[in-house]
Design a protein around this motif. Structure first.
Motif, PDB file in Angstrom:
ATOM      1  N   ASP A  69       0.833  -1.200   0.000  1.00 17.86           N
ATOM      2  CA  ASP A  69       0.000   0.000   0.000  1.00 17.86           C
ATOM      3  C   ASP A  69       0.873   1.258   0.000  1.00 17.86           C
ATOM      4  OD1 ASP A  69      -2.262  -1.557  -0.010  1.00 17.86           O
ATOM      5  OD2 ASP A  69      -2.618  -1.378   2.158  1.00 17.86           O
ATOM      6  N   MET A  70       1.940   1.254   0.805  1.00 20.05           N
ATOM      7  CA  MET A  70       2.835   2.409   0.835  1.00 20.05           C
ATOM      8  C   MET A  70       3.546   2.577  -0.505  1.00 20.05           C
ATOM      9  SD  MET A  70       4.427   2.471   4.722  1.00 20.05           S
ATOM     10  CE  MET A  70       5.485   1.093   4.425  1.00 20.05           C
ATOM     11  N   LEU A  71       3.985   1.478  -1.103  1.00 22.54           N
ATOM     12  CA  LEU A  71       4.659   1.547  -2.398  1.00 22.54           C
ATOM     13  C   LEU A  71       3.718   2.036  -3.503  1.00 22.54           C
ATOM     14  CD1 LEU A  71       6.855  -1.673  -2.319  1.00 22.54           C
ATOM     15  CD2 LEU A  71       7.643   0.694  -2.260  1.00 22.54           C
ATOM     16  N   MET A  72       2.464   1.648  -3.431  1.00 17.17           N
ATOM     17  CA  MET A  72       1.505   2.111  -4.436  1.00 17.17           C
ATOM     18  C   MET A  72       1.309   3.622  -4.334  1.00 17.17           C
ATOM     19  SD  MET A  72       0.670  -0.205  -6.499  1.00 17.17           S
ATOM     20  CE  MET A  72      -0.661   0.649  -7.300  1.00 17.17           C
ATOM     21  N   GLY A  73       1.288   4.142  -3.115  1.00 15.57           N
ATOM     22  CA  GLY A  73       1.184   5.586  -2.943  1.00 15.57           C
ATOM     23  C   GLY A  73       2.384   6.300  -3.541  1.00 15.57           C
ATOM     24  N   THR A  74       3.567   5.746  -3.318  1.00 14.46           N
ATOM     25  CA  THR A  74       4.792   6.319  -3.887  1.00 14.46           C
ATOM     26  C   THR A  74       4.771   6.227  -5.407  1.00 14.46           C
ATOM     27  OG1 THR A  74       6.003   5.660  -1.905  1.00 14.46           O
ATOM     28  CG2 THR A  74       7.309   6.170  -3.843  1.00 14.46           C
ATOM     29  N   ALA A  75       4.317   5.107  -5.926  1.00 16.63           N
ATOM     30  CA  ALA A  75       4.269   4.921  -7.379  1.00 16.63           C
ATOM     31  C   ALA A  75       3.295   5.906  -8.018  1.00 16.63           C
ATOM     32  CB  ALA A  75       3.869   3.487  -7.713  1.00 16.63           C
ATOM     33  N   GLN A  76       2.166   6.151  -7.390  1.00 18.97           N
ATOM     34  CA  GLN A  76       1.204   7.108  -7.930  1.00 18.97           C
ATOM     35  C   GLN A  76       1.777   8.518  -7.918  1.00 18.97           C
ATOM     36  OE1 GLN A  76      -2.199   6.357  -5.469  1.00 18.97           O
ATOM     37  NE2 GLN A  76      -2.867   4.589  -6.686  1.00 18.97           N
ATOM     38  N   THR A  77       2.483   8.861  -6.843  1.00 22.53           N
ATOM     39  CA  THR A  77       3.112  10.185  -6.772  1.00 22.53           C
ATOM     40  C   THR A  77       4.174  10.320  -7.851  1.00 22.53           C
ATOM     41  OG1 THR A  77       2.716  10.251  -4.393  1.00 22.53           O
ATOM     42  CG2 THR A  77       4.369  11.770  -5.268  1.00 22.53           C
ATOM     43  N   THR A  78       4.972   9.282  -8.016  1.00 19.56           N
ATOM     44  CA  THR A  78       6.020   9.301  -9.043  1.00 19.56           C
ATOM     45  C   THR A  78       5.404   9.444 -10.424  1.00 19.56           C
ATOM     46  OG1 THR A  78       7.413   7.900  -7.643  1.00 19.56           O
ATOM     47  CG2 THR A  78       7.978   8.007  -9.977  1.00 19.56           C
ATOM     48  N   GLU A  79       4.310   8.746 -10.664  1.00 22.43           N
ATOM     49  CA  GLU A  79       3.636   8.841 -11.961  1.00 22.43           C
ATOM     50  C   GLU A  79       3.139  10.262 -12.213  1.00 22.43           C
ATOM     51  OE1 GLU A  79      -0.017   6.712 -14.416  1.00 22.43           O
ATOM     52  OE2 GLU A  79       0.071   6.551 -12.240  1.00 22.43           O
ATOM     53  N   ARG A  80       2.572  10.890 -11.208  1.00 23.33           N
ATOM     54  CA  ARG A  80       2.090  12.266 -11.366  1.00 23.33           C
ATOM     55  C   ARG A  80       3.244  13.228 -11.638  1.00 23.33           C
ATOM     56  NH1 ARG A  80      -1.601  11.347  -6.346  1.00 23.33           N
ATOM     57  NH2 ARG A  80      -3.400  10.394  -7.347  1.00 23.33           N
ATOM     58  N   VAL A  81       4.370  13.037 -10.923  1.00 24.27           N
ATOM     59  CA  VAL A  81       5.536  13.906 -11.137  1.00 24.27           C
ATOM     60  C   VAL A  81       6.071  13.730 -12.550  1.00 24.27           C
ATOM     61  CG1 VAL A  81       7.948  14.278 -10.455  1.00 24.27           C
ATOM     62  CG2 VAL A  81       6.180  14.070  -8.702  1.00 24.27           C
ATOM     63  N   LEU A  82       6.185  12.482 -13.001  1.00 23.74           N
ATOM     64  CA  LEU A  82       6.683  12.234 -14.357  1.00 23.74           C
ATOM     65  C   LEU A  82       5.741  12.809 -15.412  1.00 23.74           C
ATOM     66  CD1 LEU A  82       8.103   8.615 -14.034  1.00 23.74           C
ATOM     67  CD2 LEU A  82       9.386  10.745 -14.251  1.00 23.74           C
ATOM     68  N   ASP A  83       4.439  12.704 -15.183  1.00 21.20           N
ATOM     69  CA  ASP A  83       3.482  13.305 -16.126  1.00 21.20           C
ATOM     70  C   ASP A  83       3.639  14.819 -16.161  1.00 21.20           C
ATOM     71  OD1 ASP A  83       2.458  10.861 -16.836  1.00 21.20           O
ATOM     72  OD2 ASP A  83       0.711  10.977 -15.487  1.00 21.20           O
ATOM     73  N   ALA A  84       3.842  15.420 -14.985  1.00 24.90           N
ATOM     74  CA  ALA A  84       4.006  16.874 -14.919  1.00 24.90           C
ATOM     75  C   ALA A  84       5.292  17.308 -15.611  1.00 24.90           C
ATOM     76  CB  ALA A  84       3.990  17.343 -13.472  1.00 24.90           C
ATOM     77  N   VAL A  85       6.373  16.544 -15.407  1.00 26.51           N
ATOM     78  CA  VAL A  85       7.641  16.871 -16.058  1.00 26.51           C
ATOM     79  C   VAL A  85       7.506  16.708 -17.566  1.00 26.51           C
ATOM     80  CG1 VAL A  85      10.039  16.116 -16.343  1.00 26.51           C
ATOM     81  CG2 VAL A  85       9.076  16.384 -14.051  1.00 26.51           C
ATOM     82  N   SER A  86       6.839  15.655 -17.992  1.00 24.66           N
ATOM     83  CA  SER A  86       6.625  15.433 -19.426  1.00 24.66           C
ATOM     84  C   SER A  86       5.804  16.562 -20.027  1.00 24.66           C
ATOM     85  CB  SER A  86       5.932  14.090 -19.633  1.00 24.66           C
ATOM     86  OG  SER A  86       5.577  13.922 -20.971  1.00 24.66           O
ATOM     87  N   GLU A  87       4.761  16.974 -19.335  1.00 23.32           N
ATOM     88  CA  GLU A  87       3.918  18.079 -19.816  1.00 23.32           C
ATOM     89  C   GLU A  87       4.718  19.372 -19.856  1.00 23.32           C
ATOM     90  OE1 GLU A  87       0.563  19.946 -21.290  1.00 23.32           O
ATOM     91  OE2 GLU A  87       0.959  17.819 -21.014  1.00 23.32           O
ATOM     92  N   ALA A  88       5.559  19.601 -18.844  1.00 19.95           N
ATOM     93  CA  ALA A  88       6.390  20.810 -18.819  1.00 19.95           C
ATOM     94  C   ALA A  88       7.384  20.800 -19.972  1.00 19.95           C
ATOM     95  CB  ALA A  88       7.110  20.921 -17.486  1.00 19.95           C
ATOM     96  N   ALA A  89       7.945  19.631 -20.262  1.00 21.24           N
ATOM     97  CA  ALA A  89       8.894  19.529 -21.371  1.00 21.24           C
ATOM     98  C   ALA A  89       8.182  19.773 -22.695  1.00 21.24           C
ATOM     99  CB  ALA A  89       9.562  18.165 -21.367  1.00 21.24           C
ATOM    100  N   ARG A  90       6.971  19.278 -22.821  1.00 21.98           N
ATOM    101  CA  ARG A  90       6.207  19.496 -24.043  1.00 21.98           C
ATOM    102  C   ARG A  90       5.898  20.983 -24.222  1.00 21.98           C
ATOM    103  NH1 ARG A  90       1.282  20.329 -25.444  1.00 21.98           N
ATOM    104  NH2 ARG A  90       0.416  20.038 -23.380  1.00 21.98           N
ATOM    105  N   ILE A  91       5.508  21.624 -23.142  1.00 23.65           N
ATOM    106  CA  ILE A  91       5.226  23.055 -23.203  1.00 23.65           C
ATOM    107  C   ILE A  91       6.505  23.829 -23.498  1.00 23.65           C
ATOM    108  CG2 ILE A  91       4.532  25.055 -21.817  1.00 23.65           C
ATOM    109  CD1 ILE A  91       2.516  23.227 -20.434  1.00 23.65           C
ATOM    110  N   SER A  92       7.596  23.400 -22.912  1.00 28.41           N
ATOM    111  CA  SER A  92       8.880  24.078 -23.095  1.00 28.41           C
ATOM    112  C   SER A  92       9.332  24.004 -24.549  1.00 28.41           C
ATOM    113  CB  SER A  92       9.934  23.452 -22.188  1.00 28.41           C
ATOM    114  OG  SER A  92      11.199  24.018 -22.411  1.00 28.41           O
TER     115      SER A  92
END
Length: 104
Positions: A69-92
Motif C-alpha cells: 500500500d505504501m509503495l503504491m502511494g509512492t508509485a502514484q506520486t512518481t507517476e504524477r511527477v513524471l506526467d508533470a515533467v513530461s507536460e512541462a517539457a512538451r510546453i517548453s
C-alpha cells in the motif's frame, strides 16, 4: 463384550480366538492404547505446529500488504511527477521560457 466372546468361542474355539487376535494385531486392527495415545498426541502437536505457522504466515501477509500500500502511494506520486515533467517539457518545446512555472 461378553456376548461377543460368547459368540466367538463356540464358533471358532479358543485357538480360533487366539488366532483371530494375533491376526488383528499383525494387520494393525488391534493396537495398544498407549500407541493410540502416542499417535494422537503426535497428530495434535502437528496440528498446533501448522496452526502457529498459518498465524505467522498471516502476519507476514499483513505486513507485506501494508508495504505494498505504501509503495503504491509512492508509485502514484512518481507517476504524477513524471506526467508533470513530461507536460512541462512538451510546453517548453513549444516555446515558453518559463514552462515549469506554467505546468499544472
Amino acid at each position: 463384550m461378553d456376548n461377543f466372546s460368547a459368540f466367538l468361542t463356540p464358533t471358532l474355539g479358543a485357538g480360533g480366538v487366539v488366532l483371530l487376535v494375533v491376526l488383528m494385531v499383525l494387520r494393525g486392527l488391534l493396537v495398544p492404547r498407549s500407541t493410540v495415545d502416542m499417535i494422537r498426541e503426535d497428530k495434535q502437536q502437528q496440528v498446533e505446529l501448522w496452526r502457529s505457522l498459518a498465524e505467522g504466515r498471516q502476519q507476514l501477509i499483513d505486513v507485506q500488504q501494508t508495504q505494498l500500500d505504501m509503495l503504491m502511494g509512492t508509485a502514484q506520486t512518481t507517476e504524477r511527477v513524471l506526467d508533470a515533467v513530461s507536460e512541462a517539457a512538451r510546453i517548453s518545446q513549444g516555446g515558453g521560457g518559463r514552462a515549469l512555472d506554467q505546468a499544472p
